[in-house]
Design a protein around this motif. Structure first.
Motif, PDB file in Angstrom:
ATOM      1  N   ILE A 164     -15.477  -2.511  -0.478  1.00 39.07           N
ATOM      2  CA  ILE A 164     -16.080  -2.699  -1.805  1.00 39.07           C
ATOM      3  C   ILE A 164     -14.976  -2.521  -2.841  1.00 39.07           C
ATOM      4  N   GLY A 165     -14.527  -3.627  -3.411  1.00 33.39           N
ATOM      5  CA  GLY A 165     -13.393  -3.629  -4.338  1.00 33.39           C
ATOM      6  C   GLY A 165     -12.156  -4.162  -3.634  1.00 33.39           C
ATOM      7  N   ALA A 166     -11.798  -5.411  -3.957  1.00 29.39           N
ATOM      8  CA  ALA A 166     -10.612  -6.018  -3.306  1.00 29.39           C
ATOM      9  C   ALA A 166      -9.562  -6.300  -4.367  1.00 29.39           C
ATOM     10  N   GLY A 167      -9.155  -5.240  -5.091  1.00 22.94           N
ATOM     11  CA  GLY A 167      -8.095  -5.367  -6.094  1.00 22.94           C
ATOM     12  C   GLY A 167      -6.760  -5.010  -5.473  1.00 22.94           C
ATOM     13  N   VAL A 168      -5.963  -4.203  -6.194  1.00 24.17           N
ATOM     14  CA  VAL A 168      -4.615  -3.849  -5.720  1.00 24.17           C
ATOM     15  C   VAL A 168      -4.681  -3.208  -4.327  1.00 24.17           C
ATOM     16  N   VAL A 169      -5.504  -2.157  -4.184  1.00 23.94           N
ATOM     17  CA  VAL A 169      -5.534  -1.422  -2.918  1.00 23.94           C
ATOM     18  C   VAL A 169      -6.372  -2.175  -1.871  1.00 23.94           C
ATOM     19  N   GLY A 170      -7.559  -2.646  -2.296  1.00 23.86           N
ATOM     20  CA  GLY A 170      -8.464  -3.313  -1.341  1.00 23.86           C
ATOM     21  C   GLY A 170      -7.807  -4.501  -0.668  1.00 23.86           C
ATOM     22  N   GLU A 203     -14.725   2.311  -0.214  1.00 32.20           N
ATOM     23  CA  GLU A 203     -15.012   2.151  -1.661  1.00 32.20           C
ATOM     24  C   GLU A 203     -13.692   2.141  -2.411  1.00 32.20           C
ATOM     25  N   LEU A 204     -13.354   0.994  -2.989  1.00 31.27           N
ATOM     26  CA  LEU A 204     -12.101   0.858  -3.754  1.00 31.27           C
ATOM     27  C   LEU A 204     -12.371   0.140  -5.066  1.00 31.27           C
ATOM     28  N   MET A 205     -13.525   0.466  -5.673  1.00 34.44           N
ATOM     29  CA  MET A 205     -13.882  -0.209  -6.927  1.00 34.44           C
ATOM     30  C   MET A 205     -13.487   0.610  -8.158  1.00 34.44           C
ATOM     31  N   ALA A 214       1.232   1.526  -0.116  1.00 39.15           N
ATOM     32  CA  ALA A 214       1.313   2.968   0.199  1.00 39.15           C
ATOM     33  C   ALA A 214      -0.094   3.559   0.230  1.00 39.15           C
ATOM     34  N   THR A 215      -0.930   3.161  -0.737  1.00 40.99           N
ATOM     35  CA  THR A 215      -2.285   3.708  -0.797  1.00 40.99           C
ATOM     36  C   THR A 215      -3.118   3.164   0.367  1.00 40.99           C
ATOM     37  N   ALA A 216      -2.934   1.856   0.675  1.00 43.74           N
ATOM     38  CA  ALA A 216      -3.677   1.251   1.781  1.00 43.74           C
ATOM     39  C   ALA A 216      -3.308   1.927   3.099  1.00 43.74           C
ATOM     40  N   GLY A 219       3.430   7.822  -4.671  1.00 42.25           N
ATOM     41  CA  GLY A 219       2.109   8.333  -5.041  1.00 42.25           C
ATOM     42  C   GLY A 219       1.092   7.240  -5.255  1.00 42.25           C
ATOM     43  N   ALA A 220       1.541   6.011  -5.409  1.00 40.49           N
ATOM     44  CA  ALA A 220       0.603   4.922  -5.690  1.00 40.49           C
ATOM     45  C   ALA A 220       1.210   3.613  -5.209  1.00 40.49           C
ATOM     46  N   GLY A 221       0.532   2.514  -5.565  1.00 41.20           N
ATOM     47  CA  GLY A 221       0.983   1.198  -5.104  1.00 41.20           C
ATOM     48  C   GLY A 221       0.065   0.739  -3.998  1.00 41.20           C
ATOM     49  N   GLY A 222      -0.171  -0.574  -3.950  1.00 45.52           N
ATOM     50  CA  GLY A 222      -1.145  -1.144  -3.015  1.00 45.52           C
ATOM     51  C   GLY A 222      -0.888  -0.731  -1.575  1.00 45.52           C
ATOM     52  N   ASN A 229     -10.977   7.108  -4.420  1.00 43.83           N
ATOM     53  CA  ASN A 229     -11.406   7.290  -5.808  1.00 43.83           C
ATOM     54  C   ASN A 229     -11.364   8.760  -6.259  1.00 43.83           C
ATOM     55  N   LYS A 230     -10.190   9.168  -6.782  1.00 49.14           N
ATOM     56  CA  LYS A 230     -10.025  10.579  -7.174  1.00 49.14           C
ATOM     57  C   LYS A 230     -10.916  10.959  -8.355  1.00 49.14           C
ATOM     58  N   ALA A 231     -11.164  10.012  -9.279  1.00 47.16           N
ATOM     59  CA  ALA A 231     -11.993  10.344 -10.447  1.00 47.16           C
ATOM     60  C   ALA A 231     -13.414  10.663  -9.989  1.00 47.16           C
ATOM     61  N   VAL A 239     -16.499  -7.042  -1.294  1.00 44.49           N
ATOM     62  CA  VAL A 239     -17.285  -7.262  -2.513  1.00 44.49           C
ATOM     63  C   VAL A 239     -16.376  -7.088  -3.725  1.00 44.49           C
ATOM     64  N   VAL A 240     -16.495  -8.003  -4.682  1.00 43.46           N
ATOM     65  CA  VAL A 240     -15.708  -7.930  -5.918  1.00 43.46           C
ATOM     66  C   VAL A 240     -16.649  -8.105  -7.101  1.00 43.46           C
ATOM     67  N   LYS A 241     -16.094  -7.951  -8.320  1.00 41.25           N
ATOM     68  CA  LYS A 241     -16.938  -8.106  -9.514  1.00 41.25           C
ATOM     69  C   LYS A 241     -16.999  -9.582  -9.920  1.00 41.25           C
ATOM     70  N   ASP A 242     -15.832 -10.237  -9.895  1.00 41.89           N
ATOM     71  CA  ASP A 242     -15.735 -11.585 -10.444  1.00 41.89           C
ATOM     72  C   ASP A 242     -15.299 -12.564  -9.339  1.00 41.89           C
ATOM     73  N   LEU A 243     -16.270 -13.342  -8.868  1.00 42.87           N
ATOM     74  CA  LEU A 243     -15.985 -14.246  -7.736  1.00 42.87           C
ATOM     75  C   LEU A 243     -15.085 -15.424  -8.115  1.00 42.87           C
ATOM     76  N   THR A 244     -14.939 -15.668  -9.442  1.00 45.10           N
ATOM     77  CA  THR A 244     -14.140 -16.835  -9.854  1.00 45.10           C
ATOM     78  C   THR A 244     -12.634 -16.536  -9.849  1.00 45.10           C
ATOM     79  N   LYS A 245     -12.263 -15.220  -9.739  1.00 48.62           N
ATOM     80  CA  LYS A 245     -10.823 -14.866  -9.750  1.00 48.62           C
ATOM     81  C   LYS A 245     -10.123 -15.446  -8.536  1.00 48.62           C
ATOM     82  N   LYS A 246      -8.872 -15.896  -8.755  1.00 46.62           N
ATOM     83  CA  LYS A 246      -8.071 -16.397  -7.624  1.00 46.62           C
ATOM     84  C   LYS A 246      -7.537 -15.201  -6.827  1.00 46.62           C
ATOM     85  N   ARG A 247      -7.627 -15.254  -5.496  1.00 49.29           N
ATOM     86  CA  ARG A 247      -7.147 -14.133  -4.671  1.00 49.29           C
ATOM     87  C   ARG A 247      -6.437 -14.662  -3.433  1.00 49.29           C
ATOM     88  N   ASP A 248      -5.471 -13.882  -2.918  1.00 49.51           N
ATOM     89  CA  ASP A 248      -4.794 -14.344  -1.708  1.00 49.51           C
ATOM     90  C   ASP A 248      -5.225 -13.525  -0.498  1.00 49.51           C
TER      91      ASP A 248
HETATM   92  N1  LIG Z   1      -3.636   1.266  -7.427  1.00 51.40           N
HETATM   93  C1  LIG Z   1      -3.161   2.358  -6.863  1.00 51.40           C
HETATM   94  O1  LIG Z   1      -1.946   2.486  -6.653  1.00 51.40           O
HETATM   95  C2  LIG Z   1      -4.093   3.471  -6.451  1.00 51.40           C
HETATM   96  C3  LIG Z   1      -3.561   4.644  -5.856  1.00 51.40           C
HETATM   97  C4  LIG Z   1      -4.434   5.655  -5.431  1.00 51.40           C
HETATM   98  C5  LIG Z   1      -5.785   5.517  -5.629  1.00 51.40           C
HETATM   99  N2  LIG Z   1      -6.280   4.392  -6.252  1.00 51.40           N
HETATM  100  C6  LIG Z   1      -7.738   4.301  -6.438  1.00 51.40           C
HETATM  101  O2  LIG Z   1      -8.211   3.203  -5.681  1.00 51.40           O
HETATM  102  C7  LIG Z   1      -9.323   2.598  -6.339  1.00 51.40           C
HETATM  103  C8  LIG Z   1      -9.015   1.114  -6.546  1.00 51.40           C
HETATM  104  O3  LIG Z   1      -7.856   0.983  -7.336  1.00 51.40           O
HETATM  105  P1  LIG Z   1      -7.160  -0.444  -7.572  1.00 51.40           P
HETATM  106  O4  LIG Z   1      -5.862  -0.157  -8.225  1.00 51.40           O
HETATM  107  O5  LIG Z   1      -7.200  -1.236  -6.322  1.00 51.40           O
HETATM  108  O6  LIG Z   1      -8.165  -1.074  -8.659  1.00 51.40           O
HETATM  109  P2  LIG Z   1      -8.317  -2.606  -9.091  1.00 51.40           P
HETATM  110  O7  LIG Z   1      -7.078  -3.378  -8.765  1.00 51.40           O
HETATM  111  O8  LIG Z   1      -8.811  -2.606 -10.489  1.00 51.40           O
HETATM  112  O9  LIG Z   1      -9.467  -3.163  -8.134  1.00 51.40           O
HETATM  113  C9  LIG Z   1     -10.827  -2.814  -8.293  1.00 51.40           C
HETATM  114  C10 LIG Z   1     -11.647  -3.760  -7.453  1.00 51.40           C
HETATM  115  O10 LIG Z   1     -13.020  -3.390  -7.526  1.00 51.40           O
HETATM  116  C11 LIG Z   1     -13.804  -4.512  -7.931  1.00 51.40           C
HETATM  117  N3  LIG Z   1     -14.914  -4.008  -8.726  1.00 51.40           N
HETATM  118  C12 LIG Z   1     -14.864  -3.288  -9.868  1.00 51.40           C
HETATM  119  N4  LIG Z   1     -16.121  -3.009 -10.299  1.00 51.40           N
HETATM  120  C13 LIG Z   1     -16.954  -3.551  -9.392  1.00 51.40           C
HETATM  121  C14 LIG Z   1     -18.365  -3.628  -9.277  1.00 51.40           C
HETATM  122  N5  LIG Z   1     -19.160  -3.076 -10.190  1.00 51.40           N
HETATM  123  N6  LIG Z   1     -18.890  -4.282  -8.216  1.00 51.40           N
HETATM  124  C15 LIG Z   1     -18.111  -4.859  -7.287  1.00 51.40           C
HETATM  125  N7  LIG Z   1     -16.745  -4.824  -7.345  1.00 51.40           N
HETATM  126  C16 LIG Z   1     -16.189  -4.192  -8.377  1.00 51.40           C
HETATM  127  C17 LIG Z   1     -12.863  -5.386  -8.739  1.00 51.40           C
HETATM  128  O11 LIG Z   1     -13.354  -6.729  -8.741  1.00 51.40           O
HETATM  129  P3  LIG Z   1     -12.520  -7.916  -9.429  1.00 51.40           P
HETATM  130  O12 LIG Z   1     -11.333  -8.129  -8.526  1.00 51.40           O
HETATM  131  O13 LIG Z   1     -13.447  -9.066  -9.414  1.00 51.40           O
HETATM  132  O14 LIG Z   1     -12.140  -7.426 -10.790  1.00 51.40           O
HETATM  133  C18 LIG Z   1     -11.561  -5.222  -7.942  1.00 51.40           C
HETATM  134  O15 LIG Z   1     -11.545  -6.096  -6.827  1.00 51.40           O
HETATM  135  C19 LIG Z   1      -9.508   3.381  -7.654  1.00 51.40           C
HETATM  136  O16 LIG Z   1     -10.479   4.383  -7.456  1.00 51.40           O
HETATM  137  C20 LIG Z   1      -8.135   4.010  -7.875  1.00 51.40           C
HETATM  138  O17 LIG Z   1      -8.197   5.206  -8.636  1.00 51.40           O
HETATM  139  C21 LIG Z   1      -5.460   3.373  -6.655  1.00 51.40           C
END
Ligand SMILES: NC(=O)c1ccc[n+]([C@@H]2O[C@H](COP(=O)([O-])OP(=O)(O)OC[C@H]3O[C@@H](n4cnc5c(N)ncnc54)[C@H](OP(=O)(O)O)[C@@H]3O)[C@@H](O)[C@H]2O)c1
Length: 420
Positions: A9-15, A75-77, A300-302, A295-298, A101-103, A43-52
């Motif tokens: 759930i959430g396919a952004g940087v980490v997902g 859960e990575l949303m 390393a976190t994955a 400490g972060a980055g797609g 999700n630390k928050a 699962v993502v929020k915006d299905l129209t976004k381009k993704r690889d």
């Molecule tokens: N980035 C890091 O280096 C890092 C490190 C440690 C922990 N984290 C934690 O990992 C989690 C994800 O971080 P991220 O950087 O990968 O975030 P991100 O790039 O913003 O990705 C969030 C993903 O969740 C989807 N999303 C958001 N709201 C949603 C909803 N209501 N329903 C369905 N999908 C939803 C987004 O969809 P869209 O793609 O359509 O926008 C996106 O695919 C966060 O809790 C963050 O604190 C991140």
């Protein structure tokens, strides 16, 4: 070989990194665990976004929740309340949960622990991305009373401070550079005001001490008020400035705080620079152990997210927060009881009697000065920089609020605690 289906759930940087690593390193991971982890749906929020990424996608969370063949949900949303609702539903559906999700965990880790029943919850990626600090506290150091824990828990603020110290950059320029390089979010508030480090410290404190504290219960201060005078003073006296998360056991009380500190240049943690994270943990039996890494980055976190999947696939289901029940003998220490040396910066109109008045307010509050530096007055305003001997936090607050109310004060005082 057993197949374990995984929903993301959430396919952004980490997902998206998790999905790619599971697909690209599938043979390696399967051979290591004797089971096949199959990323099946995301699962993502915006299905129209381009993704690889190459996976079945939906914008409806039920796409994963209602699929009975999916055993583990990641859960990575991000966010707090909505993510908590999703996490609860995952557990209600008898699935295992992995989250970064630390928050959400800073507010709801004890709620999740209560409702998890037998379902494993993994959250290695929630603190310091690639550093396996959760497993270190839960398993490696489990025989120890944790005497203290000090960590650089936020890479963005560490990068900004490093640029200010090593390249004489202003706070604003260093922040801009962090944003250009992709280290800081478009809205970097949670990184620079200390909140992100606070969330991580609270998670670590639960594992180390069984303390159920929320962000509002502890001192959380950021780096946004630090300026070039503070950096120069620290340098002159052999310190660097770092944003530290600190947990300390004092008798049966636990001190928890996140704030900038002046720290001796020669300490190992003072050498953790740039976007890197570092944590020192002192156990009563093992002594000091140190952890350092991204400490972060797609990726390393994955890597940490997948370590949780592997643990679940191997059938390990340890107590979520490291304690079967909370260790109620330990209490959170009152913020005002903190004792430290302090660095104080005052900005005062250059008049006679100012120093005498400041000294008398400090001594009335049992605060004694250790080192003092006065910068030559510019435009009639003098900068007074000094350090104190060990003082009580409440006395510092009382003294500074009295000093700030004097008519010779040009702008509000600022202090940084000195880490011993
Ligand atoms: N980035 C890091 O280096 C890092 C490190 C440690 C922990 N984290 C934690 O990992 C989690 C994800 O971080 P991220 O950087 O990968 O975030 P991100 O790039 O913003 O990705 C969030 C993903 O969740 C989807 N999303 C958001 N709201 C949603 C909803 N209501 N329903 C369905 N999908 C939803 C987004 O969809 P869209 O793609 O359509 O926008 C996106 O695919 C966060 O809790 C963050 O604190 C991140």
């Amino acid at each position: 070989m057993r197949e374990i289906k995984v929903g993301v759930i959430g396919a952004g940087v980490v997902g998206s990194s998790v999905i790619k690593i599971l697909q690209e390193n599938q043979e390696l991971i399967s051979n290591r665990i004797g089971a096949r982890l199959i990323p099946t749906k995301a699962v993502v929020k915006d299905l129209t976004k381009k993704r690889d990424i190459n996976i079945a996608l939906s914008d409806d969370i039920n796409f994963i929740l209602e699929d009975e063949s999916i055993e583990i949900v990641i859960e990575l949303m991000g966010g707090v309340e909505q993510a908590f609702e999703v996490a609860k539903k995952v557990l209600e559906k008898n699935k295992s949960l992995v989250t970064a999700n630390k928050a959400m965990l800073a507010y709801h880790r004890y709620d999740l622990q209560k409702i998890k029943k037998n379902h494993p919850i993994g959250f290695e990626a929630s603190v310091c991305g690639g550093i396996p600090i959760i497993k270190a506290l839960k398993d490696g150091l489990a025989a120890n009373h944790i005497l203290s824990l000090r960590g650089i828990l936020n890479g963005t603020s560490n990068y900004i401070l490093t640029q200010m110290i090593q390249n004489a950059m202003s706070f604003d320029d260093a922040l801009k550079q962090a944003q250009i390089l992709g280290y800081a979010e478009a809205d970097p508030t949670l990184d620079i005001d200390g909140s992100d480090a606070g969330h991580k410290l609270l998670i670590l404190a639960s594992l180390a001490y069984g303390i159920d504290a929320k962000p509002q219960d502890i001192i959380i201060e950021g780096i946004e008020k630090i300026n070039a005078s503070d950096i120069a003073f620290a340098n002159e006296f052999g310190f660097v400035i770092k944003l530290l998360g600190i947990a300390k056991k004092i008798d049966n009380e636990i001190e928890l705080r996140v704030h900038p500190v002046l720290i001796d240049k020669d300490k190992m943690i003072a050498k953790v620079d740039g976007v890197m994270n570092g944590i020192s943990v002192v156990g009563d039996r093992v002594g000091e152990t140190l952890y350092y890494g991204a400490g972060a980055g797609g990726d390393a976190t994955a890597s940490a997210v997948i370590s949780d999947l592997i643990e679940i696939a191997r059938g390990k289901n340890s107590a979520m927060l490291g304690f079967e029940k909370s260790d109620n003998s330990l209490k959170l220490r009152d913020k005002g009881k903190i004792q430290s040396r302090y660095y104080i910066r005052l900005s005062a109109y250059d008049k006679t009697g100012v120093l005498a008045k400041i000294s008398s307010i400090l001594s009335k509050n049992n605060i004694s000065i250790q080192a003092f530096l006065q910068k030559q007055a510019k435009d009639g305003i003098a900068k007074l920089l000094f350090t104190t001997h060990i003082s009580q936090e409440s006395s510092i607050h009382n003294a500074l609020s009295e000093i700030d109310s004097q008519d010779f004060i040009e702008s509000k005082s600022f202090f940084i605690r000195i880490d011993e």
